[in-house]
Design a protein around this motif. Structure first.
Motif, PDB file in Angstrom:
ATOM      1  N   MET A 256       0.844  -1.186   0.000  1.00 50.83           N
ATOM      2  CA  MET A 256       0.000   0.000   0.000  1.00 50.83           C
ATOM      3  C   MET A 256       0.881   1.238   0.000  1.00 50.83           C
ATOM      4  O   MET A 256       2.096   1.158   0.105  1.00 50.83           O
ATOM      5  N   GLY A 257       0.268   2.416  -0.056  1.00 56.41           N
ATOM      6  CA  GLY A 257       1.041   3.641  -0.155  1.00 56.41           C
ATOM      7  C   GLY A 257       1.959   3.878   1.022  1.00 56.41           C
ATOM      8  O   GLY A 257       3.040   4.456   0.870  1.00 56.41           O
ATOM      9  N   LEU A 258       1.562   3.436   2.207  1.00 61.60           N
ATOM     10  CA  LEU A 258       2.410   3.625   3.382  1.00 61.60           C
ATOM     11  C   LEU A 258       3.703   2.837   3.244  1.00 61.60           C
ATOM     12  O   LEU A 258       4.770   3.301   3.652  1.00 61.60           O
ATOM     13  N   ASP A 259       3.639   1.642   2.662  1.00 61.32           N
ATOM     14  CA  ASP A 259       4.855   0.858   2.446  1.00 61.32           C
ATOM     15  C   ASP A 259       5.833   1.620   1.562  1.00 61.32           C
ATOM     16  O   ASP A 259       7.053   1.552   1.751  1.00 61.32           O
ATOM     17  N   THR A 260       5.311   2.349   0.581  1.00 61.34           N
ATOM     18  CA  THR A 260       6.166   3.169  -0.280  1.00 61.34           C
ATOM     19  C   THR A 260       6.860   4.243   0.539  1.00 61.34           C
ATOM     20  O   THR A 260       8.066   4.480   0.384  1.00 61.34           O
ATOM     21  N   MET A 261       6.122   4.886   1.429  1.00 56.97           N
ATOM     22  CA  MET A 261       6.713   5.912   2.281  1.00 56.97           C
ATOM     23  C   MET A 261       7.757   5.334   3.223  1.00 56.97           C
ATOM     24  O   MET A 261       8.707   6.012   3.617  1.00 56.97           O
ATOM     25  N   LEU A 262       7.574   4.065   3.582  1.00 57.34           N
ATOM     26  CA  LEU A 262       8.490   3.390   4.510  1.00 57.34           C
ATOM     27  C   LEU A 262       9.609   2.653   3.775  1.00 57.34           C
ATOM     28  O   LEU A 262      10.313   1.840   4.383  1.00 57.34           O
ATOM     29  N   SER A 263       9.752   2.921   2.480  1.00 58.54           N
ATOM     30  CA  SER A 263      10.778   2.255   1.660  1.00 58.54           C
ATOM     31  C   SER A 263      10.629   0.740   1.687  1.00 58.54           C
ATOM     32  O   SER A 263      11.600  -0.006   1.800  1.00 58.54           O
ATOM     33  N   GLY A 264       9.372   0.276   1.619  1.00 61.96           N
ATOM     34  CA  GLY A 264       9.116  -1.157   1.556  1.00 61.96           C
ATOM     35  C   GLY A 264       8.344  -1.707   2.736  1.00 61.96           C
ATOM     36  O   GLY A 264       7.862  -2.833   2.686  1.00 61.96           O
ATOM     37  N   GLY A 265       8.219  -0.959   3.789  1.00 61.33           N
ATOM     38  CA  GLY A 265       7.469  -1.436   4.947  1.00 61.33           C
ATOM     39  C   GLY A 265       8.284  -1.330   6.223  1.00 61.33           C
ATOM     40  O   GLY A 265       9.444  -0.901   6.215  1.00 61.33           O
ATOM     41  N   LEU A 266       7.677  -1.716   7.329  1.00 59.32           N
ATOM     42  CA  LEU A 266       8.369  -1.689   8.613  1.00 59.32           C
ATOM     43  C   LEU A 266       9.520  -2.689   8.619  1.00 59.32           C
ATOM     44  O   LEU A 266       9.428  -3.770   8.025  1.00 59.32           O
ATOM     45  N   ILE A 267      10.582  -2.330   9.293  1.00 59.78           N
ATOM     46  CA  ILE A 267      11.723  -3.236   9.419  1.00 59.78           C
ATOM     47  C   ILE A 267      11.357  -4.356  10.387  1.00 59.78           C
ATOM     48  O   ILE A 267      10.791  -4.115  11.456  1.00 59.78           O
ATOM     49  N   GLU A 268      11.653  -5.576   9.994  1.00 56.65           N
ATOM     50  CA  GLU A 268      11.324  -6.734  10.822  1.00 56.65           C
ATOM     51  C   GLU A 268      11.965  -6.620  12.197  1.00 56.65           C
ATOM     52  O   GLU A 268      13.111  -6.185  12.343  1.00 56.65           O
ATOM     53  N   ASN A 269      11.197  -6.986  13.219  1.00 56.64           N
ATOM     54  CA  ASN A 269      11.640  -6.977  14.615  1.00 56.64           C
ATOM     55  C   ASN A 269      11.942  -5.568  15.136  1.00 56.64           C
ATOM     56  O   ASN A 269      12.759  -5.406  16.050  1.00 56.64           O
ATOM     57  N   SER A 270      11.285  -4.577  14.563  1.00 55.00           N
ATOM     58  CA  SER A 270      11.438  -3.204  15.041  1.00 55.00           C
ATOM     59  C   SER A 270      10.214  -2.802  15.855  1.00 55.00           C
ATOM     60  O   SER A 270       9.248  -3.556  15.965  1.00 55.00           O
ATOM     61  N   ILE A 271      10.258  -1.601  16.404  1.00 58.50           N
ATOM     62  CA  ILE A 271       9.152  -1.069  17.202  1.00 58.50           C
ATOM     63  C   ILE A 271       8.625   0.180  16.523  1.00 58.50           C
ATOM     64  O   ILE A 271       9.390   1.109  16.223  1.00 58.50           O
TER      65      ILE A 271
END
Length: 221
Positions: A1-16
């Motif tokens: 989704m568009g948020l993943d684009t803003m996050l450069s692919g999505g949340l980093i695994e095992n992050s907060i």
């Protein structure tokens, strides 16, 4: 989704990640969407609600066309009563890490963490306990999403101004008015994201029937 684009692919695994916003900006909806996407990928998810009743959350998911019952024991939806101080504190501080390890959950949501923070009347104790909690969660193999209401009078800061410093990623959801004051828009901003070249633009988004849609290619006005 568009948020993943803003996050450069999505949340980093095992992050907060901290989702910060005033009422009606879609924090819970975005947290549920995060949970549902994990379930759809075969992951196990723990969702702890300190505000919404379990049946209301399940009804919201059903309205979006998401069937949490279809995921069986991969979805753990828990409602805690924040007025029961000892139960809430013990469940989140002591029992949650054990539950993550026993279930193998890779995604965890606490909605909203600000109610947990509010259980501590002393500010120094609040900061100390939140720091300890986050340090414990960093040892767990899961991605943690925490939602928070904003501080009264400041739509750009969490209620207690703590989780922004502890989280790896901070996503701010808020309202803005058009220059002519004729419209109100929902906007989203990735304020902070460690170890990532994230977007620093403010983008409009919508809360739709099937979830949240971020218009990552659009301008505000």
């Amino acid at each position: 989704m568009g948020l993943d684009t803003m996050l450069s692919g999505g949340l980093i695994e095992n992050s907060i990640c901290a989702l910060v916003g005033t009422y009606g900006t879609g924090k819970t909806m975005l947290a549920l969407q995060f949970a549902y996407e994990g379930l759809s990928r075969g992951e196990k998810v723990i969702y702890i609600s300190l505000e919404e009743r379990e049946e209301h959350l399940r009804a919201t998911m059903a309205q979006k066309g998401w069937d949490p019952g279809a995921f069986g024991d991969r979805f753990y939806l828990l409602k805690l009563d924040p007025t029961d101080f000892n139960l809430a504190i013990n469940s989140i501080k002591n029992e949650l890490p054990a539950l993550i390890e026993s279930t193998g959950a890779s995604r965890v949501v606490i909605d909203p963490i600000s109610l947990f923070e509010g259980l501590f009347e002393d500010e120094s104790e609040r900061r100390r306990e939140m720091f300890r909690f986050v340090e414990v969660m960093r040892d767990e193999a899961c991605t943690l999403v925490l939602t928070s209401e904003t501080r009264p009078g400041n739509p750009e800061e969490s209620r207690y101004g703590i989780i922004e410093y502890l989280a790896d990623t901070v996503i701010l959801l808020r309202y803005i008015r058009s220059p002519g004051l004729t419209e109100v828009h929902l906007v989203i901003e990735v304020v902070k994201m460690r170890r990532s070249a994230h977007s620093r633009e403010i983008k409009p988004f919508e809360i739709l029937q099937d979830g949240i849609l971020v218009h990552s290619e659009a301008s505000l006005f």
